[in-house]
Motif scaffolding. Structure first.
Motif, PDB file in Angstrom:
ATOM      1  N   MET A   1      -5.866   0.327  -8.496  1.00  0.00           N
ATOM      2  CA  MET A   1      -6.679   0.894  -7.420  1.00  0.00           C
ATOM      3  C   MET A   1      -5.914   1.988  -6.674  1.00  0.00           C
ATOM      4  O   MET A   1      -4.690   1.953  -6.555  1.00  0.00           O
ATOM      5  CB  MET A   1      -7.083  -0.203  -6.416  1.00  0.00           C
ATOM      6  CG  MET A   1      -8.056  -1.221  -6.978  1.00  0.00           C
ATOM      7  SD  MET A   1      -8.608  -2.411  -5.724  1.00  0.00           S
ATOM      8  CE  MET A   1      -9.541  -1.316  -4.642  1.00  0.00           C
ATOM      9  N   SER A   2      -6.656   2.939  -6.171  1.00  0.00           N
ATOM     10  CA  SER A   2      -6.074   4.019  -5.372  1.00  0.00           C
ATOM     11  C   SER A   2      -5.561   3.441  -4.052  1.00  0.00           C
ATOM     12  O   SER A   2      -6.213   2.595  -3.434  1.00  0.00           O
ATOM     13  CB  SER A   2      -7.116   5.103  -5.091  1.00  0.00           C
ATOM     14  OG  SER A   2      -7.583   5.666  -6.299  1.00  0.00           O
ATOM     15  N   GLY A   3      -4.396   3.899  -3.648  1.00  0.00           N
ATOM     16  CA  GLY A   3      -3.802   3.435  -2.397  1.00  0.00           C
ATOM     17  C   GLY A   3      -2.868   2.263  -2.562  1.00  0.00           C
ATOM     18  O   GLY A   3      -2.179   1.891  -1.610  1.00  0.00           O
TER      19      GLY A   3
ATOM     20  N   GLN B   1      -9.159   4.020   1.576  1.00  0.00           N
ATOM     21  CA  GLN B   1      -8.515   3.316   0.473  1.00  0.00           C
ATOM     22  C   GLN B   1      -8.082   1.911   0.912  1.00  0.00           C
ATOM     23  O   GLN B   1      -8.229   0.936   0.152  1.00  0.00           O
ATOM     24  CB  GLN B   1      -7.308   4.112  -0.022  1.00  0.00           C
ATOM     25  CG  GLN B   1      -7.679   5.401  -0.747  1.00  0.00           C
ATOM     26  CD  GLN B   1      -6.468   6.241  -1.079  1.00  0.00           C
ATOM     27  OE1 GLN B   1      -5.435   6.179  -0.411  1.00  0.00           O
ATOM     28  NE2 GLN B   1      -6.596   7.071  -2.126  1.00  0.00           N
ATOM     29  N   THR B   2      -7.566   1.782   2.109  1.00  0.00           N
ATOM     30  CA  THR B   2      -7.161   0.468   2.625  1.00  0.00           C
ATOM     31  C   THR B   2      -8.358  -0.462   2.734  1.00  0.00           C
ATOM     32  O   THR B   2      -8.281  -1.648   2.362  1.00  0.00           O
ATOM     33  CB  THR B   2      -6.472   0.619   3.998  1.00  0.00           C
ATOM     34  OG1 THR B   2      -5.354   1.486   3.879  1.00  0.00           O
ATOM     35  CG2 THR B   2      -6.039  -0.730   4.548  1.00  0.00           C
ATOM     36  N   ARG B   3      -9.484   0.049   3.236  1.00  0.00           N
ATOM     37  CA  ARG B   3     -10.685  -0.778   3.336  1.00  0.00           C
ATOM     38  C   ARG B   3     -11.202  -1.173   1.954  1.00  0.00           C
ATOM     39  O   ARG B   3     -11.713  -2.290   1.779  1.00  0.00           O
ATOM     40  CB  ARG B   3     -11.760  -0.028   4.122  1.00  0.00           C
ATOM     41  CG  ARG B   3     -11.493   0.013   5.633  1.00  0.00           C
ATOM     42  CD  ARG B   3     -12.733   0.484   6.398  1.00  0.00           C
ATOM     43  NE  ARG B   3     -13.024   1.897   6.120  1.00  0.00           N
ATOM     44  CZ  ARG B   3     -12.539   2.914   6.831  1.00  0.00           C
ATOM     45  NH1 ARG B   3     -11.747   2.663   7.870  1.00  0.00           N
ATOM     46  NH2 ARG B   3     -12.860   4.160   6.537  1.00  0.00           N
ATOM     47  N   ALA B   4     -11.075  -0.265   0.989  1.00  0.00           N
ATOM     48  CA  ALA B   4     -11.523  -0.589  -0.378  1.00  0.00           C
ATOM     49  C   ALA B   4     -10.690  -1.731  -0.957  1.00  0.00           C
ATOM     50  O   ALA B   4     -11.225  -2.637  -1.617  1.00  0.00           O
ATOM     51  CB  ALA B   4     -11.439   0.651  -1.260  1.00  0.00           C
ATOM     52  N   VAL B   5      -9.386  -1.698  -0.722  1.00  0.00           N
ATOM     53  CA  VAL B   5      -8.518  -2.782  -1.188  1.00  0.00           C
ATOM     54  C   VAL B   5      -8.889  -4.083  -0.494  1.00  0.00           C
ATOM     55  O   VAL B   5      -8.960  -5.155  -1.122  1.00  0.00           O
ATOM     56  CB  VAL B   5      -7.035  -2.429  -0.929  1.00  0.00           C
ATOM     57  CG1 VAL B   5      -6.135  -3.627  -1.228  1.00  0.00           C
ATOM     58  CG2 VAL B   5      -6.628  -1.234  -1.774  1.00  0.00           C
TER      59      VAL B   5
ATOM     60  N   LEU C   1       0.835  -1.195   0.000  1.00  0.00           N
ATOM     61  CA  LEU C   1       0.000   0.000   0.000  1.00  0.00           C
ATOM     62  C   LEU C   1       0.867   1.241   0.000  1.00  0.00           C
ATOM     63  O   LEU C   1       2.006   1.231   0.489  1.00  0.00           O
ATOM     64  CB  LEU C   1      -0.906   0.000   1.230  1.00  0.00           C
ATOM     65  CG  LEU C   1      -1.853  -1.192   1.362  1.00  0.00           C
ATOM     66  CD1 LEU C   1      -2.623  -1.110   2.676  1.00  0.00           C
ATOM     67  CD2 LEU C   1      -2.808  -1.259   0.180  1.00  0.00           C
ATOM     68  N   ASP C   2       0.326   2.305  -0.543  1.00  0.00           N
ATOM     69  CA  ASP C   2       1.027   3.583  -0.515  1.00  0.00           C
ATOM     70  C   ASP C   2       1.168   4.053   0.938  1.00  0.00           C
ATOM     71  O   ASP C   2       0.279   3.843   1.771  1.00  0.00           O
ATOM     72  CB  ASP C   2       0.241   4.615  -1.339  1.00  0.00           C
ATOM     73  CG  ASP C   2       1.074   5.854  -1.616  1.00  0.00           C
ATOM     74  OD1 ASP C   2       1.318   6.622  -0.674  1.00  0.00           O
ATOM     75  OD2 ASP C   2       1.485   6.038  -2.775  1.00  0.00           O
ATOM     76  N   THR C   3       2.329   4.654   1.236  1.00  0.00           N
ATOM     77  CA  THR C   3       2.549   5.128   2.607  1.00  0.00           C
ATOM     78  C   THR C   3       1.538   6.195   3.012  1.00  0.00           C
ATOM     79  O   THR C   3       1.292   6.405   4.203  1.00  0.00           O
ATOM     80  CB  THR C   3       3.974   5.684   2.758  1.00  0.00           C
ATOM     81  OG1 THR C   3       4.195   6.678   1.750  1.00  0.00           O
ATOM     82  CG2 THR C   3       5.008   4.583   2.620  1.00  0.00           C
TER      83      THR C   3
END
Length: 312
Positions: free
Chosen positions: A162-164, A86-90, A78-80
């Protein structure tokens, strides 16, 4: 000497155990010419030690690749700066795909702790940083058969977009690279060892020539009394064989001692390096091959020498 009543001349007595005679004479001559013999033994030991080093590194890297071969794992970094949304979406996306659902979130704190355990000697450097440089990630266990499907690659492509998400890596990608490195190391070791072994064989040939010159009067006397060429050449062939054997044993002892010393000194400071390079020593097949290589190089060098002298 025994007198033949039919021929009326003296014949040399053949020892009851010919090989024991060859070995005894070879050891005596090795001791008399120990300085030159040391050079031959050292050449064999150095050449086999270098081959052994290549084989040992390749063996342990190969074992590491075998250990990871059955672990088909995808790591999603994941991006720092990824937001909780965004984390939940992933996470929701991974949960919706059966082949990606076996996931585990590795937090930034856990990633930092892993780094410190793998590279203990760098933990102080990381501790001096203002913030944790390691991103959170998802580790996903994937069935090997599913990892080859088109749908899997499509899902990975969508995941990367995906974002993040910063990066997606496969374990089997670096395993393939590791196997290529192992092949290169094995090839380089065989080439280097072959060149050095040839040099060692010629060194032994020169040592045997010097020994034959030292014993030329004894050789001429043996010929005059009827000794066969087999009886004359035998001790010299065994001498080269013994030199090669000693050199191979010395190389294996040094290789094992160096391996143990490195394992004991590096294991506490770098568990990652330890895991790749210290799975174990060479298997008995490769140990036997190194030993046989030394024996053959010694015998071949002495054979070249006695054959040349015999034709002269």
């Amino acid at each position: 000497m025994a007198r033949d009543p039919n021929l009326g001349r003296c014949e040399p007595e053949v020892p009851s155990n010919t090989f024991a005679y060859f070995l005894r004479e070879a050891l005596r001559r090795l001791w008399v010419s120990k300085r030159t013999s040391f050079v031959a033994v050292a050449m064999i030991a150095i050449s086999l030690l270098i081959v052994g080093l290549f084989l040992l590194v390749a063996e342990n890297l190969g074992r590491a690749a075998e250990e990871w071969q059955g672990k088909s794992r995808v790591i999603v970094y994941l991006d720092t700066n990824a937001t909780p949304e965004q984390t939940r979406a992933v996470d929701r996306y991974l949960a919706s795909k059966p082949e990606l659902a076996r996931r585990r979130l590795v937090t930034r704190e856990e990633a930092l702790a892993r780094f410190k355990s793998y590279f203990a000697n760098l933990s102080e450097v990381v501790g001096q940083l203002d913030e944790n440089p390691f991103p959170a990630s998802y580790e996903i266990e994937v069935e090997p058969r599913l990892a080859q499907s088109r749908a899997f690659h499509q899902n990975i492509g969508a995941l990367r977009a995906m974002s993040g998400v910063d990066q997606v890596q496969y374990d089997w990608e670096w395993i393939a690279r590791l196997r290529r490195i192992v092949n290169v190391i094995n090839l380089a070791g065989l080439i280097a060892g072959g060149v050095l072994a040839i040099a060692a064989a010629f060194t032994i040939a020169n040592v045997i020539r010097l020994t034959m010159m030292l014993y030329r009067e004894e050789i001429e006397i043996m010929r005059l009394v009827g000794a066969t060429e087999r009886m004359i050449r035998g001790p010299f062939l065994i001498e080269g064989f013994v030199q090669g054997t000693i050199g191979a044993v010395v190389a294996l002892v040094l290789l094992y001692a160096g391996y143990e010393a490195a394992r004991r000194s590096l294991a506490p400071s770098s568990s990652m390096l330890w895991g790749f390079l210290f799975h174990g020593f060479l298997p008995w097949q490769k140990i036997a091959a190194l030993l046989a290589g030394g024996m053959f190089a010694g015998w071949f060098g002495s054979w070249l020498s006695v054959r040349e002298r015999g034709e002269a």
